[in-house]
Write an enzyme that holds these catalytic residues in place. Sequence first.
Site, PDB file in Angstrom:
ATOM      1  N   HIS A   1      -2.118   2.809  -2.560  1.00  6.97           N
ATOM      2  CA  HIS A   1      -2.047   2.103  -1.416  1.00  6.97           C
ATOM      3  C   HIS A   1      -0.542   1.708  -1.197  1.00  6.97           C
ATOM      4  O   HIS A   1       0.347   1.510  -2.034  1.00  6.97           O
ATOM      5  CB  HIS A   1      -2.448   0.549  -1.669  1.00  6.97           C
ATOM      6  CG  HIS A   1      -4.121   0.520  -1.841  1.00  6.97           C
ATOM      7  ND1 HIS A   1      -4.391   0.626  -3.039  1.00  6.97           N
ATOM      8  CD2 HIS A   1      -5.164   0.135  -0.919  1.00  6.97           C
ATOM      9  CE1 HIS A   1      -5.752   0.450  -3.032  1.00  6.97           C
ATOM     10  NE2 HIS A   1      -6.155   0.292  -1.752  1.00  6.97           N
TER      11      HIS A   1
ATOM     12  N   ASP B   1       0.858  -0.890  -3.503  1.00  7.25           N
ATOM     13  CA  ASP B   1       0.830  -0.737  -4.815  1.00  7.25           C
ATOM     14  C   ASP B   1       2.227  -0.166  -5.188  1.00  7.25           C
ATOM     15  O   ASP B   1       2.726  -0.375  -6.213  1.00  7.25           O
ATOM     16  CB  ASP B   1      -0.125   0.452  -5.210  1.00  7.25           C
ATOM     17  CG  ASP B   1      -1.425   0.175  -4.791  1.00  7.25           C
ATOM     18  OD1 ASP B   1      -1.977  -0.856  -4.715  1.00  7.25           O
ATOM     19  OD2 ASP B   1      -2.238   1.190  -4.650  1.00  7.25           O
TER      20      ASP B   1
HETATM   21  C1  XYL Z   1     -11.958  -1.357  -3.445  1.00  6.97           C
HETATM   22  C2  XYL Z   1     -11.745   0.211  -3.148  1.00  6.97           C
HETATM   23  C3  XYL Z   1     -10.396   0.495  -2.848  1.00  6.97           C
HETATM   24  C4  XYL Z   1     -10.327   1.788  -1.820  1.00  6.97           C
HETATM   25  C5  XYL Z   1      -8.869   1.973  -1.466  1.00  6.97           C
HETATM   26  O1  XYL Z   1     -13.237  -1.586  -3.634  1.00  6.97           O
HETATM   27  O2  XYL Z   1     -12.559   1.002  -3.804  1.00  6.97           O
HETATM   28  O3  XYL Z   1      -9.844   0.709  -4.092  1.00  6.97           O
HETATM   29  O4  XYL Z   1     -10.571   2.979  -2.728  1.00  6.97           O
HETATM   30  O5  XYL Z   1      -8.594   0.849  -0.663  1.00  6.97           O
END
Ligand code: XYL
Length: 435
Positions: free
Chosen positions: A100, A103
Amino acid sequence: MTAFPEVTKIQYEGPKSANPLAFRWYNPDEVVAGKTMKEHLRFTVTYWHTFRSTGSDPFGGPTMVRPWDDGSESVENACNRARAAFEFFEKLDAPFYAWHDRDVAPEGATLSESHANFDAVAKVLKEEQERTGVKLLWGTANMFSNPRFMHGAATTCNVEVYAFAAAQVKKAMEVTKELGGENYVFWGGREGYQNLYNTDMKRELDHLGRFFHMAVDYAKEIGFTGQFLIEPKPKEPTKHQYDSDAAACLNFLRTYGLEDHFKLNIETNHATLAGHEMMHELEYAGMQGALGSIDANTGDLLLGWDTDQFATNYYLTTQTMLVLLKYGLNPGGVNFDAKVRRESFEPIDLFYAHIGSMDAFARGLKVAAKIIEDGAIDKLVAERYSSWDSDLGKKIEAGQTSFTELEALMLGKGEAAPNVSGRQELLENIVNRYM
Ligand code: XYL
């Protein structure tokens, strides 16, 4: 400085190895069902869990020991962390990673400051990608952590928050393109509702459709050719997430004329929360040509939330690979959207977790490939449906009959032909035989 001094590159040593820092099943260059394991599995390390997860939970603070991280929200710390991350990817022999925006780089006081921070860290990510050959599977924007997104991003009641979200996605798409990202993911962080009394569902979904169309337009404008993916999840953090499962996502995409531009990123733990097996969600997406990528993890049936654990269960990975072998997984990958437990706080635990799950998927791949090669399941499924291979079956499937004709046929026969056995237990035994 090295972040993981006690680890050298993880090697394949075979199933008899007891070395916890070696692969027992994942042998990247071994050919299975016509492709190397590396090509089939496209393993991806998630930046957020592996490098940003602190171990804090609603009952207590951070536990993770991460010597390379000074805990500050500075760009310098973000760059050091990026270098540690690439040392990890390299030593693990992971071909991809995913992030992201927030991150990898800290959010600034203004949008332009956030953009500048992101650019500075992206420069290091690019250098490290070129140095190691590790590639970006996908980028995404975090539009759920900052309090401005309390009502959602593309489904918010606040039009300026919507505009902010658009700006954030625009930038994340640009950086994804710059880093050669093969996909771009939308997980609807807070796109959903807590309460229907205060929610105009139709208006929110219309806004979400418009948002995705703007993303498609912008991809064309900048020449980003990666695959767009949306990620089903039924709840958490909202009571109801609009992308609740594969079927709801596909219905949404078709309603808004987006089906040619998006595929799905299916996550195991989200499938479980939706009351489905992973195999169901994969098959549902796959049969409609919409299976793009997977977030490989597992939940805990005794805990009712998205625990994002590393999958080590061979039955789960075999079931997953049975469907992936059928529909393929490209340009997606097997993305470890999983975090080590709060109590597994040492850096070395990151290796144990990934090695174990890579091995579990490699083993699942081999078992699934053998089951398919032998036709062990297909044969019984074909037998179960064999009545449909008759003239009558063919006629119905071709749309060449009617209720009236079928009634006349059954009035003549009086009763349908006897059923065949479903053979569920035999099939379960057959799968066990391959384990
Ligand atoms: C959270 C989600 C995220 C997505 C990316 O439940 O799995 O980690 O994969 O935003």
